[in-house]
Each structure stands twice: as C-alpha cells, then as structure tokens.
Design a protein around this motif. Structure first.
Motif, PDB file in Angstrom:
ATOM      1  N   ARG A  46      -6.501   3.490   0.411  1.00 45.96           N
ATOM      2  CA  ARG A  46      -6.821   4.884   0.743  1.00 45.96           C
ATOM      3  C   ARG A  46      -5.753   5.474   1.652  1.00 45.96           C
ATOM      4  N   ALA A  47      -5.291   4.693   2.619  1.00 44.61           N
ATOM      5  CA  ALA A  47      -4.238   5.174   3.516  1.00 44.61           C
ATOM      6  C   ALA A  47      -2.925   5.369   2.768  1.00 44.61           C
ATOM      7  N   ILE A  48      -2.615   4.463   1.834  1.00 44.17           N
ATOM      8  CA  ILE A  48      -1.368   4.569   1.078  1.00 44.17           C
ATOM      9  C   ILE A  48      -1.369   5.810   0.186  1.00 44.17           C
ATOM     10  N   PHE A  49      -2.478   6.043  -0.520  1.00 49.20           N
ATOM     11  CA  PHE A  49      -2.540   7.185  -1.438  1.00 49.20           C
ATOM     12  C   PHE A  49      -2.584   8.528  -0.705  1.00 49.20           C
ATOM     13  N   SER A  50      -2.861   8.484   0.584  1.00 45.54           N
ATOM     14  CA  SER A  50      -2.863   9.729   1.360  1.00 45.54           C
ATOM     15  C   SER A  50      -1.471  10.097   1.863  1.00 45.54           C
ATOM     16  N   LEU A  51      -0.492   9.188   1.664  1.00 47.56           N
ATOM     17  CA  LEU A  51       0.880   9.485   2.103  1.00 47.56           C
ATOM     18  C   LEU A  51       1.472  10.588   1.237  1.00 47.56           C
ATOM     19  N   PRO A  52       2.375  11.407   1.795  1.00 49.94           N
ATOM     20  CA  PRO A  52       2.828  12.615   1.094  1.00 49.94           C
ATOM     21  C   PRO A  52       3.770  12.379  -0.074  1.00 49.94           C
ATOM     22  N   THR A  53       4.601  11.315  -0.019  1.00 47.66           N
ATOM     23  CA  THR A  53       5.612  11.127  -1.073  1.00 47.66           C
ATOM     24  C   THR A  53       5.419   9.800  -1.783  1.00 47.66           C
ATOM     25  N   LYS A  54       5.947   9.757  -3.006  1.00 44.72           N
ATOM     26  CA  LYS A  54       5.849   8.532  -3.803  1.00 44.72           C
ATOM     27  C   LYS A  54       6.645   7.404  -3.170  1.00 44.72           C
ATOM     28  N   ASP A  55       7.840   7.733  -2.637  1.00 41.98           N
ATOM     29  CA  ASP A  55       8.665   6.706  -1.996  1.00 41.98           C
ATOM     30  C   ASP A  55       7.951   6.086  -0.806  1.00 41.98           C
ATOM     31  N   ALA A  56       7.284   6.910  -0.009  1.00 42.98           N
ATOM     32  CA  ALA A  56       6.550   6.398   1.149  1.00 42.98           C
ATOM     33  C   ALA A  56       5.406   5.498   0.707  1.00 42.98           C
ATOM     34  N   ARG A  57       4.723   5.900  -0.373  1.00 48.70           N
ATOM     35  CA  ARG A  57       3.618   5.076  -0.872  1.00 48.70           C
ATOM     36  C   ARG A  57       4.119   3.723  -1.375  1.00 48.70           C
ATOM     37  N   LEU A  58       5.237   3.741  -2.143  1.00 54.12           N
ATOM     38  CA  LEU A  58       5.773   2.483  -2.667  1.00 54.12           C
ATOM     39  C   LEU A  58       6.277   1.580  -1.553  1.00 54.12           C
ATOM     40  N   LYS A  59       6.934   2.172  -0.568  1.00 57.59           N
ATOM     41  CA  LYS A  59       7.464   1.383   0.543  1.00 57.59           C
ATOM     42  C   LYS A  59       6.340   0.745   1.342  1.00 57.59           C
ATOM     43  N   THR A  60       5.275   1.502   1.597  1.00 58.67           N
ATOM     44  CA  THR A  60       4.146   0.972   2.365  1.00 58.67           C
ATOM     45  C   THR A  60       3.408  -0.096   1.581  1.00 58.67           C
ATOM     46  N   PHE A  61       3.213   0.158   0.278  1.00 59.54           N
ATOM     47  CA  PHE A  61       2.533  -0.832  -0.547  1.00 59.54           C
ATOM     48  C   PHE A  61       3.344  -2.116  -0.637  1.00 59.54           C
TER      49      PHE A  61
ATOM     50  N   VAL B 152     -12.548  -5.148   1.430  1.00 58.75           N
ATOM     51  CA  VAL B 152     -12.779  -3.983   2.297  1.00 58.75           C
ATOM     52  C   VAL B 152     -11.481  -3.563   2.970  1.00 58.75           C
ATOM     53  N   SER B 153     -10.717  -4.527   3.469  1.00 59.51           N
ATOM     54  CA  SER B 153      -9.441  -4.217   4.128  1.00 59.51           C
ATOM     55  C   SER B 153      -8.498  -3.497   3.169  1.00 59.51           C
ATOM     56  N   TYR B 154      -8.386  -4.012   1.947  1.00 62.75           N
ATOM     57  CA  TYR B 154      -7.454  -3.406   1.004  1.00 62.75           C
ATOM     58  C   TYR B 154      -7.966  -2.090   0.438  1.00 62.75           C
ATOM     59  N   ASN B 155      -9.262  -1.903   0.443  1.00 66.45           N
ATOM     60  CA  ASN B 155      -9.791  -0.593   0.082  1.00 66.45           C
ATOM     61  C   ASN B 155      -9.324   0.465   1.079  1.00 66.45           C
ATOM     62  N   GLN B 156      -9.395   0.133   2.366  1.00 62.62           N
ATOM     63  CA  GLN B 156      -8.918   1.061   3.401  1.00 62.62           C
ATOM     64  C   GLN B 156      -7.403   1.218   3.347  1.00 62.62           C
ATOM     65  N   ILE B 157      -6.706   0.110   3.058  1.00 59.29           N
ATOM     66  CA  ILE B 157      -5.245   0.169   2.971  1.00 59.29           C
ATOM     67  C   ILE B 157      -4.817   1.078   1.822  1.00 59.29           C
TER      68      ILE B 157
ATOM     69  N   ALA C 142      -7.308 -13.094   7.925  1.00 59.53           N
ATOM     70  CA  ALA C 142      -6.598 -12.629   9.116  1.00 59.53           C
ATOM     71  C   ALA C 142      -5.358 -11.823   8.744  1.00 59.53           C
ATOM     72  N   MET C 143      -4.652 -12.258   7.705  1.00 58.03           N
ATOM     73  CA  MET C 143      -3.463 -11.530   7.260  1.00 58.03           C
ATOM     74  C   MET C 143      -3.839 -10.179   6.667  1.00 58.03           C
ATOM     75  N   ALA C 144      -4.984 -10.126   5.981  1.00 60.33           N
ATOM     76  CA  ALA C 144      -5.448  -8.843   5.454  1.00 60.33           C
ATOM     77  C   ALA C 144      -5.789  -7.888   6.598  1.00 60.33           C
ATOM     78  N   PHE C 145      -6.394  -8.414   7.649  1.00 58.48           N
ATOM     79  CA  PHE C 145      -6.704  -7.580   8.821  1.00 58.48           C
ATOM     80  C   PHE C 145      -5.424  -7.076   9.480  1.00 58.48           C
ATOM     81  N   ASP C 146      -4.419  -7.950   9.565  1.00 61.69           N
ATOM     82  CA  ASP C 146      -3.127  -7.542  10.125  1.00 61.69           C
ATOM     83  C   ASP C 146      -2.511  -6.413   9.313  1.00 61.69           C
ATOM     84  N   ARG C 147      -2.548  -6.512   7.981  1.00 61.91           N
ATOM     85  CA  ARG C 147      -2.003  -5.448   7.134  1.00 61.91           C
ATOM     86  C   ARG C 147      -2.811  -4.160   7.282  1.00 61.91           C
ATOM     87  N   TYR C 148      -4.134  -4.284   7.438  1.00 64.40           N
ATOM     88  CA  TYR C 148      -4.982  -3.107   7.630  1.00 64.40           C
ATOM     89  C   TYR C 148      -4.605  -2.378   8.912  1.00 64.40           C
TER      90      TYR C 148
END
Length: 315
Positions: free
Chosen positions: A226-241, A219-224, A120-126
């Motif tokens: 993919r969404a993180i690596f599509s972010l434009p900046t490194k800071d945004a990716r690290l913050k989201t991760f 599966v949830s983290y695979n989608q997560i 459930a927590m993985a779904f929430d993060r997704y």
C-alpha cells in the motif's frame, strides 16, 4: 535385518536410518547434488557473515537479521548432511537414540528460528518503508538484540515437547527409520503408544505457529505494498519494491517446500515414500543454499561489497 530390530523394546539404544527407500543403488549419485548444495550453503552464508562484519556501513537492523538468517542456514544443513553422507558413502546407518533426538531438536528448532527471523525481517522492511523517518529510533540495536533473543527462546521452548514426548514413548514395532534423518513424523510412526497428542501438537506448530508467522508477514507486506503504490512515480515504486524483493524470494523459497512437505507427510497417503523423503531433504538443503545467492544478487550493498572483494584480490 536382525531380530533385534523388530523385537519389543521400550527405549532403543539405536535407530537404523535407511536413507532414501527404493533408491539405495543411487545413494552415491544423489550425494553429489546434496554435497554441492551444502558446500554452496556453507561458503555463501560464511561470505555473508564476513561481508557484514567487515563493512561498518552494513551494521544495521536489516543486515543483523540477515546474519541471524545466515547462522540458521549454516546449522540446518549441518544438522543432517554429515550423517546422510555416512549413509550414502559408507552404509553407516545406525544412530544413537539420544543423538537421534538431538538431531530432531536441532532440525525443528532452527527451522522455526528461521521462520521467526523472516518475520523480524518483514517487520524491518515494514518500518523502513512505511515509517522511514522513525526506522533508526524504532529498530535500535538493543531492540534488534531483544527480537533475536525472543526468536531463539520461542524456538527452543516450543520444540522441547517433541523431545519430552518421544523420549518417554515405547517403540515396540521396529527401530528402522525409513528416512535420511530423524524427522519427527518418521519417528512418531515407530511408536506403539498413543501418539495423538504429538500429532495434534505437530499440527498446532504448523497451523498456529508457522501460520501466525505467515500471517504477520502477509500483514506487513500488505502495508508495504500500500505504501509503495502510493508513491508518485513508477521509478520510486520500483526502487522501493526492490529493497524488499530479496526478502520475498527468500520467503517463497523457505515456506513453499516446507509446508508442502509437512502437509504431504500428514494428509496424503498415496505419495511414494522416496518422494516424501526427497522433499523433506529439499526444504532443509535448498533454502540455505539459495538465501545467500538471492541476497548476493539482489542486494546492491552486498553485491558491491562482494565484487569489491574479488576486484581487490584480482589487482
């Protein structure tokens, strides 16, 4: 042991828990880290519950699921440690047959419940990362409540066959359990009837139920990711991760020792029994201790609230 422990009987009135075979002389010393882990688990998880309850800003899906996790982490170690300590400290090894089955039910039920909560927590993060604008409309309070009810119902129903089977078996070998608690496989080995159906059901629980949980989390983290690596900046990716790093640590701390212990007890023949017993205790004591520490250190909102409590008390 007396002859009553080895003569034929169908439903023993008591089982005898041996603790950690081969390490009886060290039981008192082993109780020290066990007690330490338990105290940390109790204080840490109660602290999580209090912090979330007192801060309205934390009244959201992620923290509701975290509170569910904290409750399971209070029940899991409590279901085994009091009896373990009576064995270690007072050599009180007997446990009533019904109490043994009840302990087994609580162990396996809340273990599976914790697995469901992690899904459930993985779904929430997704939803939060992949569909941030729809998060509040998808995971409303009624939906979170229904997810919690489904997790509880699934665990309660799927563990029930264990008790029904083991209550009606004949135990004609011995009533001595070479373990610290009424672990399912340790009790199965005492039965003198055909236990294949229980073994197959246990494998079904490991590979199909817990395996599906791991699959959905993957599966949830695979989608997560993919969404993180599509972010434009490194800071945004690290913050989201960083928003899901706590959950990833909790997943690893929960599944790795549990799967290792479960598969080892079924398929590995040459492992020392005391090591198997220690591992079976590790996967029930270590994650409840680590989870509040991980979330307290890695989650900014909880860390700030916790620091605020100590700062307020110090002033």
């Amino acid at each position: 042991m007396s002859d009553s422990n080895t003569t034929d009987f169908t439903n023993p009135s008591t089982f005898i828990l041996m603790g950690i075979p081969g390490l009886e002389e060290a039981h008192v010393w082993i109780s020290i880290p066990f007690c330490t882990m338990y105290v940390i688990a109790i204080l840490g998880n109660f602290t999580i519950l209090i912090i979330v309850k007192r801060d309205p800003r934390l009244h959201g899906p992620m923290y509701y699921f975290l509170c569910m996790l904290a409750v399971t982490d209070l029940v899991l170690p409590t279901s085994i440690l009091p009896k373990i300590l009576t064995i270690f400290w007072f050599n009180s090894r007997e446990i009533d047959f019904s109490a043994c089955l009840t302990q087994m039910y609580f162990i396996h039920c809340f273990f599976m419940m914790e697995s469901g909560i992690l899904v459930a927590m993985a779904f929430d993060r997704y939803v939060a990362i992949c569909h941030p604008l729809r998060h509040s409309t998808i995971l409303t309070n009624p939906v979170v409540a229904k997810i919690g009810q489904a997790v509880v119902l699934r665990s309660s129903m799927l563990i029930m066959p264990y008790l029904l089977l083991e209550r009606h078996w004949s135990y004609c070998r011995t009533n001595i359990i070479s373990h610290t608690h009424c672990e399912h496989m340790a009790v199965v080995k005492l039965a003198c009837t055909d236990t294949h159906i229980s073994s197959y059901y246990g494998l079904f629980m490991v590979f199909c139920v817990l395996g599906l949980d791991v699959f959905f989390i993957t599966v949830s983290y695979n989608q997560i990711l993919r969404a993180i690596f599509s972010l434009p900046t490194k800071d945004a990716r690290l913050k989201t991760f960083g928003t899901c790093s706590s959950h990833l640590c909790v997943i690893l701390a929960f599944y790795i020792p549990a799967l290792f212990s479960s598969l080892m007890s079924r398929f590995v023949q040459n492992v020392a029994l005391n090591f198997q017993v220690l591992m079976a205790n590790v996967y029930l004591l270590v994650p409840p201790m680590l989870n509040p520490i991980i979330y307290g250190v890695r989650t900014k909102q909880i860390r700030d609230r916790l620091l605020g409590l100590f700062t307020h008390k110090g002033t």
